[in-house]
Design a protein around this motif. Sequence first.
Motif, short mmCIF file in Angstrom:
data_model
loop_
_atom_site.label_atom_id
_atom_site.label_comp_id
_atom_site.label_asym_id
_atom_site.label_seq_id
_atom_site.Cartn_x
_atom_site.Cartn_y
_atom_site.Cartn_z
N VAL A 49 -38.36 42.37 -48.36
CA VAL A 49 -39.11 41.13 -48.13
C VAL A 49 -38.30 40.22 -47.19
CG1 VAL A 49 -40.27 39.17 -49.21
CG2 VAL A 49 -40.14 41.36 -50.42
N ALA B 289 -41.47 40.18 -58.98
CA ALA B 289 -40.52 41.00 -59.74
C ALA B 289 -39.81 41.91 -58.75
CB ALA B 289 -41.25 41.81 -60.80
N PHE B 290 -38.56 41.60 -58.48
CA PHE B 290 -37.83 42.36 -57.47
C PHE B 290 -36.65 43.09 -58.10
CE2 PHE B 290 -39.20 38.45 -55.10
CZ PHE B 290 -40.21 39.07 -54.39
N ARG B 291 -36.06 43.97 -57.31
CA ARG B 291 -34.78 44.54 -57.68
C ARG B 291 -33.85 44.39 -56.48
NH1 ARG B 291 -33.85 49.18 -55.13
NH2 ARG B 291 -35.65 50.11 -54.08
N ASP B 292 -32.56 44.55 -56.70
CA ASP B 292 -31.62 44.47 -55.60
C ASP B 292 -31.61 45.79 -54.83
OD1 ASP B 292 -30.94 41.90 -56.27
OD2 ASP B 292 -29.36 42.54 -57.64
N ASP B 293 -31.13 45.71 -53.61
CA ASP B 293 -31.12 46.90 -52.75
C ASP B 293 -29.93 47.79 -53.12
OD1 ASP B 293 -31.63 48.71 -50.73
OD2 ASP B 293 -30.60 47.52 -49.20
N LYS C 157 -34.74 52.81 -51.05
CA LYS C 157 -36.12 52.82 -50.59
C LYS C 157 -36.86 51.53 -50.99
CE LYS C 157 -36.23 57.79 -50.32
NZ LYS C 157 -36.85 59.08 -50.72
N ILE C 158 -38.09 51.40 -50.53
CA ILE C 158 -38.81 50.15 -50.78
C ILE C 158 -39.13 49.95 -52.26
CG2 ILE C 158 -41.02 51.22 -50.06
CD1 ILE C 158 -41.92 48.39 -49.14
N PHE C 159 -39.48 51.03 -52.95
CA PHE C 159 -39.84 50.90 -54.38
C PHE C 159 -38.99 51.79 -55.28
CE2 PHE C 159 -43.96 50.17 -52.08
CZ PHE C 159 -44.00 48.80 -52.31
N VAL D 147 -40.68 49.42 -58.14
CA VAL D 147 -40.20 48.03 -58.22
C VAL D 147 -39.75 47.66 -56.81
CG1 VAL D 147 -38.60 46.42 -59.30
CG2 VAL D 147 -39.43 48.38 -60.61
N LEU D 148 -40.20 46.51 -56.34
CA LEU D 148 -39.97 46.13 -54.94
C LEU D 148 -38.52 45.72 -54.68
CD1 LEU D 148 -41.09 45.53 -52.11
CD2 LEU D 148 -41.86 43.32 -52.98
N ASN D 149 -37.98 46.29 -53.61
CA ASN D 149 -36.64 45.98 -53.12
C ASN D 149 -36.69 44.60 -52.42
OD1 ASN D 149 -34.29 45.89 -51.56
ND2 ASN D 149 -34.39 48.07 -51.03
N ARG D 150 -35.94 43.63 -52.95
CA ARG D 150 -36.02 42.27 -52.42
C ARG D 150 -35.65 42.20 -50.94
NH1 ARG D 150 -32.85 40.23 -55.60
NH2 ARG D 150 -34.05 39.00 -57.08
N ARG D 151 -34.67 43.02 -50.54
CA ARG D 151 -34.21 42.96 -49.14
C ARG D 151 -35.33 43.28 -48.16
NH1 ARG D 151 -28.66 45.65 -48.20
NH2 ARG D 151 -28.00 43.67 -49.08
N GLU E 16 -35.87 46.53 -66.01
CA GLU E 16 -35.79 46.42 -64.54
C GLU E 16 -36.61 47.50 -63.83
OE1 GLU E 16 -34.48 43.95 -62.92
OE2 GLU E 16 -33.81 43.02 -64.79
N LEU E 17 -36.97 48.54 -64.56
CA LEU E 17 -37.70 49.65 -63.93
C LEU E 17 -39.22 49.47 -64.02
CD1 LEU E 17 -35.50 52.63 -65.19
CD2 LEU E 17 -35.44 51.52 -62.96
N ALA F 123 -41.86 46.53 -63.13
CA ALA F 123 -42.04 45.19 -62.55
C ALA F 123 -43.04 44.36 -63.33
CB ALA F 123 -42.49 45.32 -61.09
#
Lengths: 479, 94, 496
Positions: free
Chosen positions: A57, B61-65, A21-23, A51-55, C237-238, C240
């Motif tokens: 963006v 601040a991102f995370r991987d999918d 999901k997105i976050f 937390v934002l999913n880089r993909r 990581e959890l 941001a």
Amino acid sequence: MSSYESVIGLEVHAQLSTDSKIFALSAAHSGAEANTLCDPVTLGLPGALPVLNRRVVDYAIKIGLALECEINRESVFERKHYFYPDLPKGYQISQYEHPICSNGRLAVRMGEELRTIGITRIHLEEDAGKSTHSETEPVSYADLNRAGVPLVEIVSEPDLRTPAEAAAYMRQLRQIVRYLDICDGNMEDGSLRCDANISLRPYGQEEFGTKVEIKNLNSFRFVERAIEHEIQRQTLMLEQGEKVIQETRLWDEQKSATKPMRSKEYAEDYRYFPDPDLPTVVVDPVWIDKARSSLPELPEQVFSRFKTMYALDDYYAERLSEEKLIARFYDQAVSEHNNPTALANWITTELYGRMNREGVNIEECPVSPQNLAMLVRLIDEGVISGKIAKSVFDEMFSTSASPDSIIEAKGLRQVSDPEVLNNVIRGVLEQNPQQVAQFREGKEKMLGFFVGQVMRETQGKANPEMVNEILRKLLSEDA
Amino acid sequence: MSLKDEEVLHVARLSAIEVSEEEIPRLKKDLNEVLEYMNSLSSVSTRGVRPTSHVHGAVNAFRDDLVRESLTLEQTESNAPDFNSNGFRVPKVL
Amino acid sequence: MSKLVSLSLVEMREGLLRGDFSALELCDAHIERIEATNAALNSFITISSESARAAAAAADKRIAEEKDRSPMLCGIPYSAKDMLVSEGIETTCGSKMLSGFISPYNCTVLERLEENGAVLLGKNNMDEFAMGSSSERSSYGAVRNPWDLDRVPGGSSGGSAVAVSSGQSPFSLGTDTGGSIRQPAAFTGAVGLKPTYGRVSRYGAVAYASSFDQIGPLGRSVEDVASVLQAIAGKDELDATSMDVPVDSYLESIERMADEGLAGLKIGVPREYFSFSVDEEIDANLKGQIAALENLGAELVDISLPHTEHALASYYVLVLAEASSNLARYDGVRFGHRAESVSSLEEMYCRTRAEGFGTEVKRRIMMGSYVLSAGYFDAYYVKAQQVRTLVISDFKAAFANDCDVILAPVSPTPAFGIGEKTASSLEMYLTDIFTVPVNLAGLPAISIPSGLTKSGLPIGVQLIGSAFQEGQILGVAKALEQSNTFANNEKTQQAF
């Protein structure tokens, strides 16, 4: 003809086809048992943080570039507050004042004409869950599997003028997101859906009329019909001197009418403010360049290339550029055998026909571009006739075998040996002296009869051109 | 700036908090007292000052999918007041 | 009272390694202490004896296997403010709204402490959703100050401060949004550290005001607090907003400063802080601390933080706005309290929240909704964000030009009486005047005991550092702690 011009803008929501999901880290796919794709973030449990999913963006930048938008250096996620059972946190995380993309355009092809539709903005947000309502009890249910699935909302300028234009715009957007591989474009499942804003104004007037929003249109047909209906409704109101009121309506397909959504008891006040849990997104030129270089050829570019490179007409070029995978199939086939028109014809008639009948898409298509190219080459080289080729194609589709192996196995190779054909034709003429006499008396039509006989003798494998040629020669020789 | 009864009811509605008639006077007094204090901000000159949303100005601040296992249905249900296989049950949305 | 409940973390560690006592014995001694005192103090909402004993037994095994390679906190008991969600153990946030709520996941800091082998004894009482400065506003009753049971322990992490100062728990984790660690530490004679915003993960800390909240340790000494910070600091990581800044070795920083002394260190004293009305004894105590620091070789400098006057108003606008949003999730749908026999969805929402939240929480939510609502957003919210920028600039300028560390009072008064300030929201807000500027600027600050009033109530003093300089304020705090003749540990505990 109405004296009012309709002004239409669309807000298209496309679900991005990410894994998570997105976050949140829950899977973003559909079709799972209710509430089984939920983690603490999706459920909005106390203490959970997005937390934002880089993909997500990456995908937004791609669609922004494809729609010639400016990719904004800074974009900000904000919280949009309202209470609803399928909205877990009491707010939706969305971009508001600072969207990721703005000021783009899409050229929509309407027959010969190209209409440029402005794109106001593209922003990222999270989808809500799904509410269902009991028919028998006064209760509703919330399934939060869809909550948090990433969405891009593509907002057009009010540049559309007709229902058909709106549908064409939507179709082209669907094509683009599918080309970009960022959304499956499945409208039935709601992966792609839109809200339409419609207002009317007298022709020549600059100022916009009062707009009505129709929510949640999830097929091209609904887009077209709902807008059409709404235009009629507003026209009637205006002609009767009534005032259109600004409201949100829903399309009821069964009744073929829009109906007002329950008006909220109090005015909406979403109390947007920047989400303190999510730092600002900064997209630098390096990121944009990287995204740009990863962009595939887009449908319009493929359309033009097919016309110039392969000399296709608009019809073929359009049909073959509808889907990225079809275009790729076609390109591959042409690279194997350079007969673009014949291949275009085969794909758009026989291949599409069979795929439709069997409900198969291009990815699952049992006929490879190489095999289709070989089939056309075999026709062009006179190894088989066009007629036989159709039965070979059917066999190819059923078995995924190559055309040459089918031709060999079934002995379908066209007979082009002059000696063999000479013998067969002589036999036919000998057996039909009456018809020969009639021909010589001037009954040209009899030629068809002889061809038919020869084909019967050869199970249709005789090379028709050669048969014609030899027949004429023998019939004139013996005279 | 001072809140009136209907504004108190309006923020209560926005906040989805039921407020009884009897509660209004006290609530109005409290809210107005705090609001008046907050109004002192208007005396600060902030022309051209950028508003701060993130104190250290952190960005990106991102995370991987990546997908991580979701909660089990049992876990999801465990804290829910009213739940069945159709979902979280609530009074009908009109 | 067992001797085990007054040891420092280092003493506990050494005792465990030597085998003087087991982690289980240590755990039992604390549970016993909690059970003996909780009726009077009301500092624990939940006592998790069973899981604590299991964790202690596991720690004993680990210590036997890994010996001094086991983590520093292995086998050491602790408690946590009931705002940090704990898998399998009820988390109420001091609210009826979350009564019976059992989180299916662990807060990151609890997870880290669990990995270190620390033993969670239970969950500390607090002001409901951290909205308060006295720990009176809990659905589970007011927390009492062990120094005087008729007085508040401060808040909102009052239960944590009391647990630490009364020997119920060697250390506790609290949260500090506007002083909620430092002020109760000062009121109870404990040490409380509010780390830099982003130093410690907020994941699993029930959100009050997201851009302010920070988890931090409360303990009985600067060293203890440093050891705990060591275990919980670092990027997550959890979250941001947690920052990827290297974590110093805090115990080393303390030692280094102890060796080198404070010579050459500039300590700023903001002149604006003297413009507020402050209890005479607090004022005198602060002057004593200034003298002590000078004796230690530090140079005390007069600094200016010109926007201090407006910090509190800015703070409350922003905090209440964020709170109104963060508390929207308590809607009776997925967890928590739900009103019964309602006839519509609307009614379900409004009654659930009216019943589940206490008066102060409801007031703050409504204030927050108001400042975010159409027509008021710019005048309140945006304005407050701008003032926040000015407050940050004040601190930046002071640290860049004038000083290394800032000295300030923690609270204008020592612990006040129960019920004394509950009549007015605003009056309670005003007690946060010296603590909130730090949260507006996201800076680290520590509160350490600095003396007693004539009537025998603890006084605290605050050291504020620049961002991510926890090591430095811990070092100064340690030096000051040593020079303060008042031996807080034993006195605190004997007081009750």
